[in-house]
Design a protein around this motif. Structure first.
Motif, PDB file in Angstrom:
ATOM      1  N   VAL A 210       0.856  -1.181   0.000  1.00 57.96           N
ATOM      2  CA  VAL A 210       0.000   0.000   0.000  1.00 57.96           C
ATOM      3  C   VAL A 210       0.890   1.228   0.000  1.00 57.96           C
ATOM      4  N   LYS A 211       0.901   1.939  -1.130  1.00 59.80           N
ATOM      5  CA  LYS A 211       1.806   3.088  -1.222  1.00 59.80           C
ATOM      6  C   LYS A 211       1.327   4.224  -0.322  1.00 59.80           C
ATOM      7  N   ASN A 212       0.101   4.632  -0.503  1.00 63.68           N
ATOM      8  CA  ASN A 212      -0.498   5.659   0.374  1.00 63.68           C
ATOM      9  C   ASN A 212      -1.971   5.338   0.529  1.00 63.68           C
ATOM     10  N   LEU A 213      -2.366   5.076   1.737  1.00 62.85           N
ATOM     11  CA  LEU A 213      -3.796   4.877   1.976  1.00 62.85           C
ATOM     12  C   LEU A 213      -4.272   5.993   2.890  1.00 62.85           C
ATOM     13  N   PHE A 214      -5.270   6.739   2.428  1.00 59.95           N
ATOM     14  CA  PHE A 214      -5.851   7.790   3.252  1.00 59.95           C
ATOM     15  C   PHE A 214      -7.157   7.253   3.810  1.00 59.95           C
ATOM     16  N   LEU A 215      -7.177   7.059   5.094  1.00 59.96           N
ATOM     17  CA  LEU A 215      -8.348   6.480   5.737  1.00 59.96           C
ATOM     18  C   LEU A 215      -9.086   7.581   6.477  1.00 59.96           C
ATOM     19  N   ILE A 216     -10.287   7.860   5.991  1.00 58.21           N
ATOM     20  CA  ILE A 216     -11.031   9.025   6.481  1.00 58.21           C
ATOM     21  C   ILE A 216     -12.339   8.558   7.115  1.00 58.21           C
ATOM     22  N   ARG A 217     -12.739   9.215   8.169  1.00 60.21           N
ATOM     23  CA  ARG A 217     -14.073   8.939   8.700  1.00 60.21           C
ATOM     24  C   ARG A 217     -15.008   9.989   8.117  1.00 60.21           C
ATOM     25  N   HIS A 218     -16.258   9.594   7.847  1.00 62.08           N
ATOM     26  CA  HIS A 218     -17.227  10.550   7.288  1.00 62.08           C
ATOM     27  C   HIS A 218     -17.345  11.788   8.179  1.00 62.08           C
ATOM     28  N   GLY A 219     -17.820  12.871   7.591  1.00 63.00           N
ATOM     29  CA  GLY A 219     -18.012  14.101   8.362  1.00 63.00           C
ATOM     30  C   GLY A 219     -19.168  13.974   9.349  1.00 63.00           C
ATOM     31  N   GLU A 220     -19.334  15.011  10.136  1.00 63.68           N
ATOM     32  CA  GLU A 220     -20.361  14.990  11.192  1.00 63.68           C
ATOM     33  C   GLU A 220     -21.770  14.815  10.611  1.00 63.68           C
ATOM     34  N   THR A 221     -22.563  13.973  11.281  1.00 62.79           N
ATOM     35  CA  THR A 221     -23.949  13.749  10.832  1.00 62.79           C
ATOM     36  C   THR A 221     -24.915  14.222  11.929  1.00 62.79           C
ATOM     37  N   TYR A 222     -26.223  14.266  11.547  1.00 63.43           N
ATOM     38  CA  TYR A 222     -27.243  14.626  12.542  1.00 63.43           C
ATOM     39  C   TYR A 222     -27.284  13.595  13.656  1.00 63.43           C
ATOM     40  N   PHE A 223     -27.058  12.331  13.313  1.00 67.87           N
ATOM     41  CA  PHE A 223     -27.038  11.282  14.334  1.00 67.87           C
ATOM     42  C   PHE A 223     -25.858  11.480  15.291  1.00 67.87           C
ATOM     43  N   SER A 233     -27.995   8.475   8.422  1.00 71.47           N
ATOM     44  CA  SER A 233     -28.158   9.917   8.562  1.00 71.47           C
ATOM     45  C   SER A 233     -27.285  10.682   7.574  1.00 71.47           C
ATOM     46  N   ARG A 234     -27.675  11.921   7.281  1.00 75.34           N
ATOM     47  CA  ARG A 234     -26.905  12.748   6.338  1.00 75.34           C
ATOM     48  C   ARG A 234     -25.932  13.658   7.099  1.00 75.34           C
ATOM     49  N   LEU A 235     -25.079  14.332   6.335  1.00 73.21           N
ATOM     50  CA  LEU A 235     -24.116  15.239   6.967  1.00 73.21           C
ATOM     51  C   LEU A 235     -24.803  16.523   7.430  1.00 73.21           C
ATOM     52  N   THR A 236     -24.333  17.073   8.542  1.00 78.62           N
ATOM     53  CA  THR A 236     -24.790  18.389   8.981  1.00 78.62           C
ATOM     54  C   THR A 236     -24.052  19.440   8.154  1.00 78.62           C
ATOM     55  N   GLU A 237     -24.371  20.718   8.362  1.00 83.24           N
ATOM     56  CA  GLU A 237     -23.638  21.782   7.649  1.00 83.24           C
ATOM     57  C   GLU A 237     -22.149  21.693   8.002  1.00 83.24           C
ATOM     58  N   ASN A 238     -21.889  21.421   9.286  1.00 78.86           N
ATOM     59  CA  ASN A 238     -20.493  21.271   9.713  1.00 78.86           C
ATOM     60  C   ASN A 238     -19.836  20.085   9.002  1.00 78.86           C
ATOM     61  N   GLY A 239     -20.584  18.973   8.895  1.00 74.14           N
ATOM     62  CA  GLY A 239     -20.080  17.784   8.190  1.00 74.14           C
ATOM     63  C   GLY A 239     -19.762  18.110   6.735  1.00 74.14           C
ATOM     64  N   LYS A 240     -20.666  18.904   6.110  1.00 74.76           N
ATOM     65  CA  LYS A 240     -20.437  19.261   4.699  1.00 74.76           C
ATOM     66  C   LYS A 240     -19.189  20.121   4.574  1.00 74.76           C
ATOM     67  N   SER A 241     -19.000  20.998   5.548  1.00 75.82           N
ATOM     68  CA  SER A 241     -17.818  21.848   5.410  1.00 75.82           C
ATOM     69  C   SER A 241     -16.542  21.035   5.713  1.00 75.82           C
ATOM     70  N   GLN A 242     -16.643  20.016   6.567  1.00 72.60           N
ATOM     71  CA  GLN A 242     -15.487  19.117   6.756  1.00 72.60           C
ATOM     72  C   GLN A 242     -15.159  18.411   5.426  1.00 72.60           C
ATOM     73  N   ALA A 243     -16.229  17.971   4.729  1.00 75.18           N
ATOM     74  CA  ALA A 243     -16.009  17.274   3.452  1.00 75.18           C
ATOM     75  C   ALA A 243     -15.359  18.221   2.439  1.00 75.18           C
ATOM     76  N   ALA A 244     -15.836  19.475   2.431  1.00 76.04           N
ATOM     77  CA  ALA A 244     -15.271  20.452   1.498  1.00 76.04           C
ATOM     78  C   ALA A 244     -13.790  20.692   1.813  1.00 76.04           C
ATOM     79  N   LYS A 263     -23.533   3.925   2.704  1.00 80.49           N
ATOM     80  CA  LYS A 263     -24.285   4.915   3.484  1.00 80.49           C
ATOM     81  C   LYS A 263     -24.084   6.331   2.978  1.00 80.49           C
ATOM     82  N   LYS A 264     -25.165   7.123   3.123  1.00 81.22           N
ATOM     83  CA  LYS A 264     -25.142   8.498   2.589  1.00 81.22           C
ATOM     84  C   LYS A 264     -23.985   9.303   3.171  1.00 81.22           C
ATOM     85  N   ARG A 265     -23.713   9.112   4.453  1.00 81.03           N
ATOM     86  CA  ARG A 265     -22.714   9.971   5.097  1.00 81.03           C
ATOM     87  C   ARG A 265     -21.299   9.788   4.518  1.00 81.03           C
TER      88      ARG A 265
END
Ligand code: F6P
Length: 405
Positions: A210-223, A233-244, A263-265
């Protein structure tokens, strides 16, 4: 034949989409790192260069189509000649990357390559889901661009059937390895000669790299805000800005594929990353779905503690082995997570960067695959939403870093 000359021909064997080129590239890259001069001669690449007319038509691969057969034979011979020249000069290892599935074709190769020993490597993978995903990646090649997705799929599948009709597994060849290319597992090994570099080659074949694996957790959700588990659950506004921010952070890295769960998140987190890439596909793997908490799905930890104190207590006693009633536990997720990792590595080919957007429990299990942790500690690995893990696991380098984006 010169046996102790430190020169070797490697002949790849296998149906299309079985990981031959990935293995060939991995071998070449690792040999080069060890200062062993290696080159790949790929018949498909030469075909695309030489034949101006489109060869995506499956009939080109029909063993009854004389013209197709002779054109492909011609291409194979050119590459054999080039490989021979390479070993005649400075090269140490020439890798012939083509299907080479018929005994007849292999006899021709054996007849023409007499100067140095030959090692055949047959790549086998009959996992339907993986095959389907790899074919879907293959049809992104320019040679299929004039077809609809459906037509390209059918065309590639027909091509495979034609190769399958003349397929004869390795058996009579002097030196060969039959490899489960999904699991990097040697299924059969037969060696009549002492081959140069074989000890390393064998090791490269069975090692996940594995040369480079970036392991990310989804952004913040309403749950997440309510401490609720599972669900979709979907991302909150904060979650969306984390994704951005993640998208912006990775904009200069080439990320050809992002693996997510269903999953959507996770998909919503991956989309802004994909959108800032030149060419990037999102592949959903159900293997990366979050732990199924069965009867506790969508409950908050507080509710579980109040309404089902026995669940709360038993899980606390032995979190790794606790299995939610009607759902999963870390212990029962192991198999699917291993499978998801194999799938993701296989589908990434030799990509320099691999990205997975997963969930808390899932990412813990993925991390544990690369990093030694006692089982009882795995369910407590820290998986924040404002940082990601960067993992490197190659033969000569291991890196494990938690980074802020
Ligand atoms: O973000 C919450 C979550 O992903 C849940 O969906 C899941 O059940 C939980 O984390 C896993 O973490 P733990 O095993 O620590 O409860």
């Amino acid at each position: 034949m010169v046996m102790n000359s430190k020169k070797l021909f490697i002949i790849m064997v296998g149906l299309p989409a079985r990981g031959k080129s990935t293995i060939a590239i991995k071998l070449k890259e690792n040999l080069l790192k060890d200062d062993i001069k290696a080159r790949i001669y790929n018949n498909g690449d030469l075909r695309r260069q030489m034949l101006r007319e489109n060869t995506s038509d499956p009939e080109f691969y029909d063993p009854e189509n004389r013209e197709g057969v002779s054109l492909r034979q011609e291409i194979a011979l050119i590459n054999l000649e080039r490989a021979k020249n390479y070993l005649g000069k400075k090269g140490n290892v020439a890798i012939l990357d083509a299907t080479n599935v018929s005994r007849q074709r292999r006899k021709t190769i054996i007849g023409l390559l007499k100067s140095h020993p030959l090692l055949f490597i047959e790549c086998i993978n009959n996992d339907g889901a993986i095959l389907d995903a790899s074919i879907r990646r293959k049809i992104l090649l320019p040679e299929f661009q004039h077809l609809t997705e459906e037509m390209a799929l059918r065309s590639f599948e027909q091509r495979i059937r034609y190769y399958d009709s003349i397929y004869s597994p390795l058996e009579k060849e002097r030196n060969y390895v039959r490899l489960d290319s999904l699991n990097n597992k040697i299924l059969q090994e037969k060696l009549h000669d002492t081959l140069p570099f074989y000890d390393r080659i064998r090791d490269f074949l069975v090692t996940d790299s594995v040369k480079n694996l970036f392991l990310i957790r989804h952004g913040e959700t309403y749950f997440n805000l309510e401490n609720r588990i599972g669900g979709d659950s979907r991302l909150t506004e904060n979650g969306k800005s984390q994704a951005a921010s993640l998208g912006y952070y990775f904009r200069k890295r080439t990320i050809p594929v992002i693996f997510t769960s269903d999953k959507k998140r996770t998909v919503e987190t991956a989309e802004p990353i994909r959108d800032l890439q030149k060419s990037c596909a999102i592949i959903r793997l159900s293997e990366f779905n979050e732990i199924d908490s069965g009867v506790c799905e969508c409950m908050s930890y507080e509710e579980i503690r109040e309404k089902m104190p026995h669940v709360y207590e038993s899980r606390k006693q032995d979190k790794y082995n606790y299995v939610y009633s009607g759902g999963e536990g870390y212990v029962t997720m192991q198999e699917r997570i291993d499978r998801g990792i194999k799938k993701a590595l296989y589908l990434s080919g030799n990509a320099g960067n691999i990205m997975i957007v997963g969930h808390r429990a899932v990412n813990r299990m993925i991390l544990a695959n690369f990093l030694y942790r006692r089982r009882e500690d795995v369910p407590y690995i820290y998986i924040p939403q404002d940082k990601f893990y960067h993992i490197v696991a190659t033969q000569d380098r291991k890196l494990f870093q938690l980074k802020r984006y």
